[in-house]
Design a protein around this motif. Structure first.
Motif: not given
Length: 219
Positions: A68, A107-109, A112
């Motif tokens: 991340m 949810h976006s993790v 991304d």
């Protein structure tokens, strides 16, 4: 110039791996000042860095917090370089991917992370965002003549929406024009195929390998 470019792109890629946002931004500006086309700086610098991140991830040398951090660095560089892409720059892609998190899920993790990984492997990505209704997928598939549609799902209950999406794609007459793929921790490849999708992965780098395999099989 070639040696200077290679050195600069190597340092940009390294800064992405090192999660060094300030260094990424500085190297992006330096690349533009050196006359390196923005698209090349993205592919040979930012995306090359994300490819290295994938290798480290697959070897279990880094974990999700580091991934991340590199994603954040990638996007910081992209913010500088993307507006500088000229219309006449070479922007040929392996395939176009329309993707978003399926409706009912915010949810976006995973998405991304997947976007820079896909872009690093020369896929053009159209990001539809979160909580995406099936109508928006259909509209984007048609507008961008997509080769893949990615349905992100992070919960078991929203994974079941894949079947509804596939049925709506059939009604819209586009199912045979696009590969339907699923991603997220809740997905299962066999169950996704039972619901009419082409495949599913919970790892962005595995997804890239699978997408290339689908292209090779049906290209």
């Amino acid at each position: 110039m070639m040696g200077q470019k290679e050195e600069l792109m190597g340092k940009l890629a390294e800064a992405v791996v090192e999660m060094d946002i300030a260094a990424v931004e500085a190297k992006c500006h330096e690349a533009l000042e050196a006359g390196i086309p923005a698209f090349e700086a993205i592919t040979d610098g930012l995306s090359a860095g994300m490819k290295k991140v994938g290798e480290l991830w697959n070897n279990m040398e880094i974990f999700m917090p580091e991934v991340m951090g590199s994603v954040d660095a990638y996007y910081a560089g992209l913010k500088i370089l993307k507006p500088e892409i000229k219309q006449n720059e070479k922007t040929s892609y392996l395939a176009t991917v329309v993707m978003g998190t399926i409706w009912g899920d915010i949810h976006s993790v995973g998405k991304d992370v997947a976007i820079p990984v896909f872009e690093g492997e020369n896929f053009k990505v159209i990001d539809l965002g979160l909580d995406v209704p099936v109508e928006k997928y259909i509209e984007a598939i048609k507008e961008h003549q997509a080769d893949f549609v990615g349905l992100g799902t992070y919960m078991s209950e929203t994974f079941l929406h894949v079947k509804d999406c596939v049925e709506e794609f059939k009604k819209a007459g586009i199912r045979d024009q696009v590969f339907v793929i699923c991603g997220g921790p809740a997905v299962d490849s066999d169950f996704a195929k039972e619901m009419g999708a082409d495949d599913a992965w919970n790892d962005a780098w595995e997804a890239v390998a699978g997408m290339k395999k689908l292209i090779a099989q049906h290209g």
